[in-house]
Structures are given as C-alpha cells and as structure tokens.
Scaffold this active site. Sequence first.
Site, PDB file in Angstrom:
ATOM      1  N   ASN A  42       8.864  -3.384  -4.074  1.00 37.72           N
ATOM      2  CA  ASN A  42       7.933  -3.097  -5.171  1.00 37.72           C
ATOM      3  C   ASN A  42       8.055  -4.162  -6.248  1.00 37.72           C
ATOM      4  O   ASN A  42       9.142  -4.692  -6.524  1.00 37.72           O
ATOM      5  CB  ASN A  42       8.089  -1.679  -5.724  1.00 37.72           C
ATOM      6  CG  ASN A  42       9.511  -1.297  -6.095  1.00 37.72           C
ATOM      7  OD1 ASN A  42      10.467  -1.841  -5.573  1.00 37.72           O
ATOM      8  ND2 ASN A  42       9.634  -0.348  -6.997  1.00 37.72           N
ATOM      9  N   GLU A  55       5.474  -0.896   0.225  1.00 37.40           N
ATOM     10  CA  GLU A  55       4.736  -0.776   1.488  1.00 37.40           C
ATOM     11  C   GLU A  55       3.499  -1.674   1.495  1.00 37.40           C
ATOM     12  O   GLU A  55       3.191  -2.328   2.477  1.00 37.40           O
ATOM     13  CB  GLU A  55       4.299   0.680   1.709  1.00 37.40           C
ATOM     14  CG  GLU A  55       5.445   1.674   1.781  1.00 37.40           C
ATOM     15  CD  GLU A  55       5.825   2.261   0.419  1.00 37.40           C
ATOM     16  OE1 GLU A  55       5.780   1.548  -0.587  1.00 37.40           O
ATOM     17  OE2 GLU A  55       6.165   3.459   0.391  1.00 37.40           O
ATOM     18  N   CYS A  94      -0.658   3.841  -0.656  1.00 39.76           N
ATOM     19  CA  CYS A  94      -0.032   3.114   0.462  1.00 39.76           C
ATOM     20  C   CYS A  94      -0.386   3.769   1.800  1.00 39.76           C
ATOM     21  O   CYS A  94      -0.617   3.070   2.789  1.00 39.76           O
ATOM     22  CB  CYS A  94       1.478   3.044   0.268  1.00 39.76           C
ATOM     23  SG  CYS A  94       1.947   1.893  -1.050  1.00 39.76           S
TER      24      CYS A  94
HETATM   25  N1  THU Z   1       6.899   2.858  -5.313  1.00 41.60           N
HETATM   26  C1  THU Z   1       6.857   2.173  -4.118  1.00 41.60           C
HETATM   27  O1  THU Z   1       7.213   0.994  -4.052  1.00 41.60           O
HETATM   28  N2  THU Z   1       6.380   2.818  -3.037  1.00 41.60           N
HETATM   29  C2  THU Z   1       5.916   4.104  -3.041  1.00 41.60           C
HETATM   30  O2  THU Z   1       5.319   4.535  -2.075  1.00 41.60           O
HETATM   31  C3  THU Z   1       6.166   4.955  -4.211  1.00 41.60           C
HETATM   32  C4  THU Z   1       6.471   4.232  -5.474  1.00 41.60           C
HETATM   33  C5  THU Z   1       7.383   2.143  -6.504  1.00 41.60           C
HETATM   34  C6  THU Z   1       6.328   1.877  -7.547  1.00 41.60           C
HETATM   35  C7  THU Z   1       7.147   1.756  -8.805  1.00 41.60           C
HETATM   36  O3  THU Z   1       7.605   0.424  -8.909  1.00 41.60           O
HETATM   37  C8  THU Z   1       8.348   2.657  -8.548  1.00 41.60           C
HETATM   38  O4  THU Z   1       8.384   2.903  -7.153  1.00 41.60           O
HETATM   39  C9  THU Z   1       8.292   3.974  -9.291  1.00 41.60           C
HETATM   40  O5  THU Z   1       7.084   4.625  -9.057  1.00 41.60           O
END
Ligand code: THU
Length: 136
Positions: A42, A55, A94
């Site tokens: 992320n 993702e 996602c």
């Molecule tokens: N996040 C992801 O990377 N994938 C997900 O499916 C859920 C949330 C990240 C986004 C943000 O940087 C952090 O988790 C908190 O929401």
Amino acid sequence: MDVKELIREAFEARKNAYTPYSKFNVGAALLTKDGRVYRGCNIENSSYGATNCAERTAFFKAVSEGERSFAAIAIVGGYSDGSKIGYAFPCGICRQVMREFTDPTAFKVIVAASEDEYKEYTLEELLPESFGPDNL
Ligand code: THU
C-alpha cells in the site's frame, strides 16, 4: 509455486509499504498462471484519498507489464508495530479490480497471518453476484 512461497512473497512486499498516516502495512503477491509473481504494497498519500492498496498496486504493476492471466493473490497486513498481523481482507475496490482480470470461480484469494495460518477463498466467495466485463 506453493501457497507458503506466495505468502512469503507477500511478507516481502509488505516491507515496502508507505504508510506514514495509518501505519497499517499491507503486502500482496500476485501469481500469474505461468508462474510469475508481482509484488505490491500500500502507498498512502497526504490527501488520503489518493492512497493505493497493496492488491491494486500488484495488479496494476502486472497489467501494465502486459500480464492478463492470473491464478492467485496472497495478502498480509497489520500495523507496523507488529499488532493486528494477518487476515487483512481485500477492500471492495480491490475485489472489483480482481474481478476485471480473473475468472472469479477459479481465482484464489489467500489471506494470511503467517506462512502456516491462512484462509483461502475463490474471488466468487468474496464478491458474489458481481458485475464484470461480460456484463458489457
Ligand atoms: N489497505 C490495503 O492495502 N488493502 C486493503 O485491501 C485494505 C486497506 C491499506 C490502505 C491504507 O493504506 C491502509 O491499508 C489502511 O486502510
């Protein structure tokens, strides 16, 4: 490539998470049908809304390199201080991006707390009755 190896790749991907705001670090490892792995983390943004999930980072890296055929994705997540590790399920956006490029009845989503503790679903199970390319 076995599930454990794909989970290890997701943990490696998580190391690059850019999360100064939430400190919730997510890693994803996307496996193509011919055995290549694309890692994603992320990437947050000071505007918050421009944040990209792990993702989608993995999918967009792969698709932008010409990949169109995917077998599975492993996802790991938790706070950078080590708390709440694992079972970070993919968000709705996602899931919809996965839907665009996979057969939901066959594509596997592996949500892992460790190499040995994981849950495996088809995308269809996580996104039932979905809207996809075949609807247009
Ligand atoms: N996040 C992801 O990377 N994938 C997900 O499916 C859920 C949330 C990240 C986004 C943000 O940087 C952090 O988790 C908190 O929401």
